[in-house]
Design a protein around this motif. Structure first.
Motif, PDB file in Angstrom:
ATOM      1  N   LYS A 125      76.718  35.904-110.009  1.00  0.00           N
ATOM      2  CA  LYS A 125      76.410  36.265-111.389  1.00  0.00           C
ATOM      3  C   LYS A 125      77.668  36.713-112.100  1.00  0.00           C
ATOM      4  O   LYS A 125      78.487  37.416-111.527  1.00  0.00           O
TER       5      LYS A 125
ATOM      6  N   HIS B  39      69.497  40.953 -94.055  1.00  0.00           N
ATOM      7  CA  HIS B  39      70.294  39.745 -94.224  1.00  0.00           C
ATOM      8  C   HIS B  39      69.441  38.648 -94.856  1.00  0.00           C
ATOM      9  O   HIS B  39      68.316  38.411 -94.454  1.00  0.00           O
ATOM     10  N   GLN B  40      70.015  38.013 -95.858  1.00  0.00           N
ATOM     11  CA  GLN B  40      69.247  37.059 -96.646  1.00  0.00           C
ATOM     12  C   GLN B  40      68.572  35.983 -95.793  1.00  0.00           C
ATOM     13  O   GLN B  40      67.434  35.625 -96.016  1.00  0.00           O
TER      14      GLN B  40
ATOM     15  N   ASN C 138      75.808  35.746 -98.511  1.00  0.00           N
ATOM     16  CA  ASN C 138      75.170  34.739 -97.653  1.00  0.00           C
ATOM     17  C   ASN C 138      74.626  33.570 -98.461  1.00  0.00           C
ATOM     18  O   ASN C 138      74.802  32.413 -98.087  1.00  0.00           O
ATOM     19  N   ALA C 139      73.989  33.903 -99.566  1.00  0.00           N
ATOM     20  CA  ALA C 139      73.446  32.835-100.401  1.00  0.00           C
ATOM     21  C   ALA C 139      74.581  31.976-100.949  1.00  0.00           C
ATOM     22  O   ALA C 139      74.507  30.745-100.952  1.00  0.00           O
TER      23      ALA C 139
ATOM     24  N   GLN D 115      77.420  37.997-105.708  1.00  0.00           N
ATOM     25  CA  GLN D 115      76.533  39.143-105.523  1.00  0.00           C
ATOM     26  C   GLN D 115      75.913  39.109-104.134  1.00  0.00           C
ATOM     27  O   GLN D 115      75.599  40.127-103.564  1.00  0.00           O
ATOM     28  N   ASP D 116      75.689  37.900-103.670  1.00  0.00           N
ATOM     29  CA  ASP D 116      75.021  37.739-102.383  1.00  0.00           C
ATOM     30  C   ASP D 116      75.856  36.768-101.557  1.00  0.00           C
ATOM     31  O   ASP D 116      75.820  35.556-101.764  1.00  0.00           O
TER      32      ASP D 116
ATOM     33  N   GLU E 299      64.919  37.742-110.971  1.00  0.00           N
ATOM     34  CA  GLU E 299      65.314  38.727-109.984  1.00  0.00           C
ATOM     35  C   GLU E 299      64.242  39.800-109.814  1.00  0.00           C
ATOM     36  O   GLU E 299      63.594  40.212-110.762  1.00  0.00           O
TER      37      GLU E 299
ATOM     38  N   ARG F 114      64.306  34.129 -95.429  1.00  0.00           N
ATOM     39  CA  ARG F 114      63.955  32.784 -95.887  1.00  0.00           C
ATOM     40  C   ARG F 114      62.472  32.508 -95.833  1.00  0.00           C
ATOM     41  O   ARG F 114      61.878  32.061 -96.787  1.00  0.00           O
TER      42      ARG F 114
ATOM     43  N   LYS G  96      72.304  44.667-110.782  1.00  0.00           N
ATOM     44  CA  LYS G  96      73.192  44.539-109.619  1.00  0.00           C
ATOM     45  C   LYS G  96      74.549  43.958-109.984  1.00  0.00           C
ATOM     46  O   LYS G  96      75.371  43.727-109.121  1.00  0.00           O
TER      47      LYS G  96
END
Lengths: 404, 432
Positions: free
Chosen positions: A44, B372-373, A52-53, A49-50, B395, B377, B405
């Protein structure tokens, strides 16, 4: 084949990830052999921001580009943006050392060192030291070597960023076991390929409006004199529309793409547009001015901020920006953005045509930053005046992260 | 837009004997409730209105009969002068009087304009006093315009944070958003916004009254409201759509869809609980109610089933009012409860409600943020369909909406993530 290497140009944008693969032959020429653009995630306002993504989609894009070119990347050139990037102009000064007052190599080095010695606070890292003209006893000179004078000065536009945020970008690439050879800020990368040398000489402002940020670079007399990042992009336009029209983001995005214009005109007054246009329950009509006024407010504000930043740096001189504004990036697709830029910046403005000499499909604005990275992969280190290397600091940073 | 919420018709039954107390706090709160009484409410004994301020003149000017001047020894009745410390001390000094003023009621509605000294600082004290009773506490708090001083905005932010922990439901009403309301009278946008504030709060109060006090086709009562707002903290969203005429169902749904209070920058993506009350004329049959309910169920993303109520008011033929009260983010960590606070509310709940509370907590399957993302999933939420998306944000659990964020986007004292047209006070007409 052993004499060639494959470089990957990677731009991790807010909206999309762009990867270009270039094969450098004997340091001479470059062939673009693979490309991939994928939707970005976890980013963003140009910042990750993430992790892993973001990593997942970047890795997928890199693998796809490698696959469709049937090759492997040897090293990566990475674009960087985000509001954490800041620039400062500093001047290095030295007294010419030899008794005959002739400038020697050592004096030039001395002046350069002096300009670059400013230490950054903890947590900041230099990304670029971009050389500006020399002056000898107050007179600008292109090449001071062997000229006579007492006081040699050189200016630098230095760009630095938040170390952790830069490391985050590096981590993404290291996560797929690739090394980053260099980081180049997005505005400089785009500017390098979109401008002809003549435009750089006469002065030009390249504005790259993406999904999360607007990056700009100002060329004056052939030199990069200022860069900047404004953390506003197409996402903000969508968000403004979503709040202003009280619709979901998806509908707001549709309005932006299908009905958006960067300025309001009185002819909009009578126009209406449908939310869904499919006669379902919940569909409703909106006055077009609601859309164009919201977008105009946002886009003209971005240009206004750029103008203020140039004015604050005493660089807003239309006569010295004779080639005007060149607009690129995903949001430059917005109807009327050139007119909006003209009105606010009071400069000629047009959309970037895409660099010459590359395939038609690569001339789309989405590739301009990545093409710029390849440009620097080929020529960056040798380019004398516009030397981009920050030297050991960046190396250290890169090296540090090779361990994890 | 002006057709809403008349007062209850004479002769209506108040079967429950419910008592409601509306408190206007500070200058803005006093003004708003002063206009409420004049326009909207008729005194039937069930609803009492009182005003509390540090400014004697403002109280004297108010048509409300029950008044409380706080901190007289501190300010000599001259107001808090924008100083929160004075506002707080004034309220602290008169705790006993505030307690007496609130008395024994079932529902306390606080109306306050945040940003100044009295409202911002006294409201949390008053809320705390009220929280020692069994009453359910709802607060409507207006937020300063974006172009007001940063100091006022900071004060308001701090006060919101405090209030959220003390009341059962807090409905923030940003003046910026209401600037968009009213007719295209470009010269007096601020007055428009204030008038809109009064109107929205009036609507909300009347919606609540009708819901609580009138027997309905599908009845909602104080128990329903308690169930909705059972925990303190979290975020409360109020919205209403009103229309009259032949096509009033479609139009009221349309009005609700563009209700400004449902489209705030920090609107929740998903509600924990929603309560919807529909008020219509004699022509509102049960099949029509079902039709409306199925429409609305599709629109809102809610963890629990939406609780519906429907009231027939013969005086409202060919008109419809849909009132939505939602709660979100009730699992946000709350600050340490003040002494005596938790027990008193828990004690007042019916046994079944306490059970609900426990099962609600047990059912809460929202993943903690630190996971953890990739592990998430499998659990990722389904992409909402286009209908639902109307009320969603991408979000989750946002405080700053889409740009939560991310770093604050400050430039010359303005947060650039806030829409430019709002910061510039530009009025956008979205109705044909």
């Amino acid at each position: 084949m052993s004499a060639s290497k494959v470089v990957g140009a990677v731009e991790i944008g807010t909206t999309k990830v762009a990867v270009l693969l270039g094969e450098i032959l004997e340091g001479e020429g470059l062939n673009i052999i693979g490309h991939c653009v994928a939707s970005s995630k976890g980013v963003k306002k140009g910042e990750i921001q993430d992790l892993n993504a973001a990593s997942d989609c970047v890795h997928a894009a890199i693998l796809e580009a490698e696959k469709n070119s049937n090759s492997r990347i040897d090293e990566v050139y990475l674009a960087q943006t985000g509001s954490h990037l800041q620039g400062t102009f500093s001047v290095g000064t030295t007294n010419v050392s030899s008794p005959d007052n002739i400038v020697r190599e050592i004096d030039i080095e001395q002046a350069k060192e002096d300009a670059k010695r400013r230490k950054l606070p903890v947590g900041r890292t230099y990304l670029h030291h971009i050389q500006n003209p020399f002056s000898l006893d107050g007179q600008p000179v292109d090449s001071p070597l062997m000229r006579e004078g007492e006081r040699l000065q050189v200016g630098y536009w230095s760009v630095h960023g938040d170390s952790n945020k830069v490391k985050n970008s590096l981590r993404v690439i290291h996560g797929i076991d690739l090394d980053v050879n260099d980081i180049i800020i997005s505005s400089i990368a785009s500017g390098a390929v979109l401008l002809e040398d003549a435009e750089k000489e006469s002065g030009a402002l390249v504005i790259d409006m993406g999904g999360g940020t607007t990056d700009y670079v100002l060329y004056r007399k052939g030199y990069i004199v200022k860069t900047g990042v404004i953390p506003i992009g197409g996402d903000h336009i969508t968000n403004d529309l979503s709040l202003g029209l009280r619709v979901g983001r998806r509908s707001a995005e549709d309005f932006k793409v299908n009905n958006g214009r960067a300025y309001y005109e009185s002819a909009d007054q009578e126009e209406k547009v449908w939310l869904f246009g499919d006669l379902t329950i919940g569909d409703r009509e909106y006055p077009l001015p609601a859309i164009t006024k919201i977008i105009e407010a946002r886009v003209s504000e971005v240009f206004q901020i750029i103008k203020e930043q140039l004015e604050d740096a005493e660089l807003y001189h239309p006569a010295e920006i004779a080639s005007g504004v060149i607009l690129t990036g995903g949001s430059s697709q917005l109807d009327g953005i050139d007119e909006c830029a003209r009105r606010v910046l009071k400069l000629e403005a047009h959309l970037a045509q895409g660099p010459r000499g590359v395939a038609e499909e690569l001339r789309h604005p989405r590739y301009s930053t990545a093409l710029g990275l390849l440009h620097y992969a080929l020529t960056g280190q040798d380019e004398k005046q516009r030397s981009l290397k920050s030297g050991s600091l960046l190396r250290k940073l890169t090296g540090f992260f090779n361990f994890d | 837009m002006e057709t809403s919420t008349d007062s209850l018709p004479p002769g209506s039954e108040f079967p429950s004997g419910i008592k409601i107390k509306i408190l206007g706090i500070g200058g803005a709160g006093t003004n708003t409730v002063g206009r409420l009484e004049l326009d909207e409410l008729d005194a039937k004994g069930e609803t009492e209105i009182a005003v509390i301020n540090t400014d004697a003149q403002s109280l004297a000017d108010s048509p409300i009969k029950e008044k409380l001047l706080i901190g007289r020894s501190l300010t000599r009745g001259l107001g808090a002068g924008g100083e929160v410390e004075i506002g707080r001390q004034a309220a602290e000094l008169d705790r006993e009087a505030i307690e007496k003023l609130i008395g024994e009621v079932d529902l306390v509605v606080l109306v306050v304009g945040l940003g100044g000294g009295t409202g911002s600082a006294a409201a949390p004290v008053i809320a705390e006093v009220a929280s020692k009773t069994d009453a359910l506490i709802l607060a409507f708090a207006t937020l300063p315009f974006n172009f007001e001083s940063e100091r006022r905005r900071k004060i308001a932010e701090g006060s919101i944070g405090e209030l959220r922990q003390l009341v059962h439901g807090l409905v923030p009403i940003p003046n910026d958003v209401l600037l968009q309301e009213g007719e295209a009278d470009e010269d007096v946008p601020m007055l428009n916004a204030f008038a809109a504030t009064d109107r929205w709060i009036g609507r909300a109060v009347n919606c609540l009254r009708i819901m609580l006090l009138k027997a309905g086709l599908i009845n909602l009562d104080l128990g329903s409201l308690r169930a909705l707002l059972r925990e303190r903290g979290g975020r409360t969203v109020f919205g209403v759509g009103v229309a009259s005429g032949e096509d009033c169902v479609k139009e009221a749904l349309g009005e609700l869809a563009i209700c400004p209070l449902l489209h705030l920058g920090d609107r929740p993506e998903r509600f924990d609980r929603i309560l919807i009350n529909i008020v219509g004329g004699a022509d509102l049959g049960i099949s029509r109610v079902h039709q409306i309910m199925s429409q609305l169920s599709k629109r809102f993303n809610c963890r629990e089933d939406i609780i519906f109520g429907a009231v027939v008011d013969p005086a409202r033929n060919q008109s419809l009012e849909i009132c939505v009260l939602g709660k979100a983010g009730v699992d946000v960590p709350e600050s340490t409860p003040r002494p005596g606070e938790v027990e008193s509310t828990a004690g007042s709940m019916m046994a079944s409600e306490s059970l609900n509370l426990e099962s609600a907590i047990a059912q809460d399957d929202r993943p903690p943020r630190t996971v953890h993302q990739s592990k998430l999933r499998g659990k990722k939420r389904q992409v909402p369909d286009a209908d639902q998306e109307e009320f969603l944000f991408v979000e989750a659990d946002a405080q700053r909406g889409y740009f939560e964020k991310t770093d604050r986007n400050l430039y010359k004292g303005e947060d650039l993530d806030v829409p430019t047209f709002m910061r510039n006070g530009l009025k956008i007409k979205i109705k044909i």
